[in-house]
Every structure is written in C-alpha cells, then in structure tokens.
Enzyme design. Structure first.
Site, PDB file in Angstrom:
ATOM      1  N   LYS A 240     -16.734 -13.649   2.083  1.00 24.72           N
ATOM      2  CA  LYS A 240     -17.796 -13.285   1.141  1.00 24.72           C
ATOM      3  C   LYS A 240     -18.887 -14.360   1.174  1.00 24.72           C
ATOM      4  O   LYS A 240     -18.750 -15.396   1.819  1.00 24.72           O
ATOM      5  CB  LYS A 240     -17.217 -13.172  -0.271  1.00 24.72           C
ATOM      6  CG  LYS A 240     -16.019 -12.234  -0.400  1.00 24.72           C
ATOM      7  CD  LYS A 240     -16.424 -10.789  -0.236  1.00 24.72           C
ATOM      8  CE  LYS A 240     -15.239  -9.836  -0.451  1.00 24.72           C
ATOM      9  NZ  LYS A 240     -14.763  -9.841  -1.837  1.00 24.72           N
TER      10      LYS A 240
ATOM     11  N   ALA B 198     -13.534 -12.569 -14.187  1.00 21.59           N
ATOM     12  CA  ALA B 198     -12.585 -12.279 -15.269  1.00 21.59           C
ATOM     13  C   ALA B 198     -11.141 -12.478 -14.818  1.00 21.59           C
ATOM     14  O   ALA B 198     -10.359 -13.189 -15.470  1.00 21.59           O
ATOM     15  CB  ALA B 198     -12.791 -10.868 -15.795  1.00 21.59           C
TER      16      ALA B 198
ATOM     17  N   GLU C 248      -5.984  -0.770  -6.088  1.00 24.06           N
ATOM     18  CA  GLU C 248      -6.940   0.086  -5.379  1.00 24.06           C
ATOM     19  C   GLU C 248      -6.622   1.537  -5.714  1.00 24.06           C
ATOM     20  O   GLU C 248      -5.456   1.942  -5.729  1.00 24.06           O
ATOM     21  CB  GLU C 248      -6.816  -0.109  -3.861  1.00 24.06           C
ATOM     22  CG  GLU C 248      -7.154  -1.501  -3.357  1.00 24.06           C
ATOM     23  CD  GLU C 248      -8.629  -1.654  -3.044  1.00 24.06           C
ATOM     24  OE1 GLU C 248      -9.386  -0.660  -3.218  1.00 24.06           O
ATOM     25  OE2 GLU C 248      -9.029  -2.758  -2.655  1.00 24.06           O
TER      26      GLU C 248
ATOM     27  N   THR D  84      -9.898 -13.667  -1.303  1.00 23.41           N
ATOM     28  CA  THR D  84     -10.089 -13.381   0.120  1.00 23.41           C
ATOM     29  C   THR D  84     -11.353 -14.054   0.649  1.00 23.41           C
ATOM     30  O   THR D  84     -12.280 -14.352  -0.096  1.00 23.41           O
ATOM     31  CB  THR D  84     -10.194 -11.862   0.386  1.00 23.41           C
ATOM     32  OG1 THR D  84     -11.322 -11.336  -0.319  1.00 23.41           O
ATOM     33  CG2 THR D  84      -8.941 -11.151  -0.057  1.00 23.41           C
TER      34      THR D  84
ATOM     35  N   HIS E 171       0.829  -1.203   0.000  1.00 22.38           N
ATOM     36  CA  HIS E 171       0.000   0.000   0.000  1.00 22.38           C
ATOM     37  C   HIS E 171       0.864   1.255   0.000  1.00 22.38           C
ATOM     38  O   HIS E 171       1.883   1.314   0.692  1.00 22.38           O
ATOM     39  CB  HIS E 171      -0.898   0.025   1.247  1.00 22.38           C
ATOM     40  CG  HIS E 171      -2.177  -0.732   1.084  1.00 22.38           C
ATOM     41  ND1 HIS E 171      -3.412  -0.123   1.102  1.00 22.38           N
ATOM     42  CD2 HIS E 171      -2.415  -2.042   0.878  1.00 22.38           C
ATOM     43  CE1 HIS E 171      -4.355  -1.026   0.927  1.00 22.38           C
ATOM     44  NE2 HIS E 171      -3.771  -2.209   0.795  1.00 22.38           N
TER      45      HIS E 171
ATOM     46  N   SER F  90     -11.145 -11.218  -7.465  1.00 16.34           N
ATOM     47  CA  SER F  90     -12.369 -11.206  -6.665  1.00 16.34           C
ATOM     48  C   SER F  90     -13.598 -11.298  -7.551  1.00 16.34           C
ATOM     49  O   SER F  90     -14.728 -11.259  -7.064  1.00 16.34           O
ATOM     50  CB  SER F  90     -12.449  -9.934  -5.816  1.00 16.34           C
ATOM     51  OG  SER F  90     -12.390  -8.778  -6.638  1.00 16.34           O
ATOM     52  N   GLY F  91     -13.367 -11.404  -8.862  1.00 15.27           N
ATOM     53  CA  GLY F  91     -14.431 -11.560  -9.834  1.00 15.27           C
ATOM     54  C   GLY F  91     -14.039 -12.588 -10.873  1.00 15.27           C
ATOM     55  O   GLY F  91     -12.878 -12.999 -10.954  1.00 15.27           O
TER      56      GLY F  91
END
Length: 332
Positions: free
Chosen positions: A194, A176, A107, A191, A38, A173-174
């Site tokens: 969910k 694709a 991000e 992660t 980060h 997280s999706g």
C-alpha cells in the site's frame, strides 16, 4: 528477534500440495507458516479453498518447530466464536507454544454464499470485537455467562485448554481495527504493497494510540506484515507469476460486493501485468530485493510473512532459503 514466515495460500493450492509446501518451508529455514481461511478463492479456474482449521492440525503433526496460525480467520459468521475458542485451545494443547489465532472482520465472498446478509463496516467491527471478548473469556474462565449484542453464552466451558493461552493477533487495514489490535491483541497483522503514508501516518500511529490507551507498550506486541514478493532470477517470470493474484490489485470500489470467484477472476484477468505486479516486490536480484523489503523492518515490523504468487512454490522456498533469508537475518 525478527521472524520470517511463509504464507500458505489456500486459495491457490489443494490441501495436500499446500501441506507439502509448508513442510518444505520449515526445512528451508522459515520461522512460521500462516494459512488463509477462505470458503471461496479469489479466482474460479485453478482456485482452491481447503479448510484452514483442519489443515492446521495436519500441519502441526507434520512439522516440529514452526509457529503456525491463520492469516486471517473470521470468527463471526461461518464460525461461532465459542467454536473457535474450543478449536484453538485444542490446537494449543496438541502443539504447545506453536499456535496463533489471527482474526479479522472478513470478506463477503466467504460469507455471503452461505446465506449471510453482509453488514456494513461498523457492524463487522462490532462483531469482531465481541467475538474476541468471548474467545478470551472462554480461554481464561471456567464457566462463562455472557449477554452481548450478537451472541449469548449460558454456563459455557472449554474443558481442554493449554496452561498458556494461544496468542491472538488482530488484523487491520484501517485505523479502527488497528487501534483495537493495540488495545487487546497479542499481535497485529496487516499487508504490504500500500502507499507508504498509510503505514506511517495512519496504521502505526493508530496501533500506538490503542496500546497507550490500554496502558500497553507496542514493543510487547508482534507486529506482523504479509509481504507480497515475487523473486526469481528470470524477471519476466517473476512479473508473470503475479497474474494469478491479480484480484489483489483491484481497487476496493472495483471489487466491493463481488462474491462470485468467476466474476472476481474476470475483473482480475482484465488487468495488465504491470498492475497485477504493483502489489508485489518484484525482483531478480537478491540485494535489490532485500533493500525493498527492509523498509518494513525500518517501520518497526517484527514478523515478515512472505506471500509468493507463482505456481512453483518449492522453487520459491529454496531460492528464498538460500539467497534471501540469510541477507534478511543480517538486517534483523
């Protein structure tokens, strides 16, 4: 064999303290250490953001056996993919068969403050795909000429690289990005916390689809999941510890386009503890805790990396090493 890792949360601790915890994790019996990358943390007060690349070099020199990697690094804005290829080739030479490059699409809070005009999902995905292609070309070829949509290379060479390329894991997280992990990744990162159907109905089928299209077998990939856990004999403490990471419980629409840690902190602090705890497996009893974690093993994940939210990471590492990891290894 299932592996168990420690998430070194660079957003919560300064570089020296974080390094001490990572060394402690190796001694406590963890198999790997993964550091977040980060520029800015999720919250302003008490937040940190040491550079992951520099920190990994120190981690390698301070440990003997743990695998170590980024979960995750974005090789498309702050870093040119050619630089990442060079850095991780060097790390791979210094610490053979211990280094892993984990990449994702990023991000906005880490890129916009440096003047990046944050693109839509389609462009971020295309940039990540091209960056991975460049990194792999530089690792596998002597001289690279490349003309892509976002970058070009002119007789580029990485002179010092390990004989065995550094494994490259793709975060998704999706569907694709997860399909791309199945096609070209050495591993996959996602992660926990969910809805169960996200994993069973979308992500894992997409991973298998991507692998099959490339003529690959998912069983040859390392399926890694960051499991958010708050374990302590004092259940009230385990619940309260999750408050520092309240931003994780914000819905995408609640935190989209928020680049300022002060504003992110304000949004997170407004949440009740029950909601900040919703992204974590919170428990005060070892068997109950392991039973909740087991569902990710049952889904087929082979590398569980534990992210604990509390300020006393040494306490967490000791409790996990003594009470949780032995039970998990029996499950694996």
């Amino acid at each position: 064999m299932v592996k168990f890792g420690y998430k070194a949360s660079a957003e919560q601790f300064g570089p020296r303290e974080l390094l001490d915890y990572a060394v402690h994790a190796e001694k406590a019996g963890f198999d790997s250490v993964w550091v977040s990358d980060h520029l800015q943390p999720w919250r302003h007060d008490g937040g940190h953001a040491p550079n992951a690349i520099a920190w990994l070099g120190a981690l390698g020199a301070s440990t003997e056996r743990v695998q170590m990697g980024t979960s995750v690094l974005t090789p498309t804005f702050r870093y040119h993919p050619g630089l990442i290829a060079q850095v991780f080739a060097t790390l791979g030479l210094l610490y053979p068969e211990r280094v892993i490059l984990g990449v994702g699409s990023g991000e906005s809070m880490n890129e916009v403050p440096l003047g990046v005009e944050w693109p839509d999902n389609k462009e971020r995905f295309a940039r990540l795909k091209e960056a991975i292609e460049i990194i792999k070309l530089l690792w596998s070829s002597d001289r690279v000429d490349y003309q892509g949509q976002f970058w070009s290379l002119d007789k580029a060479t990485i002179y010092d690289k390990p004989s065995t390329p550094v494994p490259l894991y793709v975060a998704g997280s999706g569907p694709a990005a997860t399909r791309m992990a199945g096609r070209i990744g050495d591993g996959y990162i996602t992660t926990s916390g969910k809805a169960p159907e996200l994993y069973t109905d979308k992500l894992l089928p997409a991973l298998h689809e991507g692998a099959e299209k490339a003529g690959r077998n998912v069983q040859d990939l390392d399926l890694m999941i960051e499991v958010k856990v708050s374990f302590d004999p004092d259940r009230a403490k385990a619940m309260e510890d999750t408050r520092f990471w309240g931003a994780l419980a914000l819905k995408p629409e609640e935190k989209s386009d928020v680049e300022d840690p002060i504003e992110m902190q304000r949004l997170a602090d407004a949440l009740p503890t029950e909601r900040t705890a919703s992204r974590f497996i919170v428990s005060d009893e070892p068997e109950e805790h392991v039973a909740a974690i087991k569902r990710y093993l049952d889904l087929g994940f082979t590398h569980l990396v534990f992210h604990a939210p509390g300020p006393d990471q040494a306490r967490f590492l000791d409790l996990y090493g003594e009470q949780i990891l032995p039970l998990l290894r029996k499950q694996g």
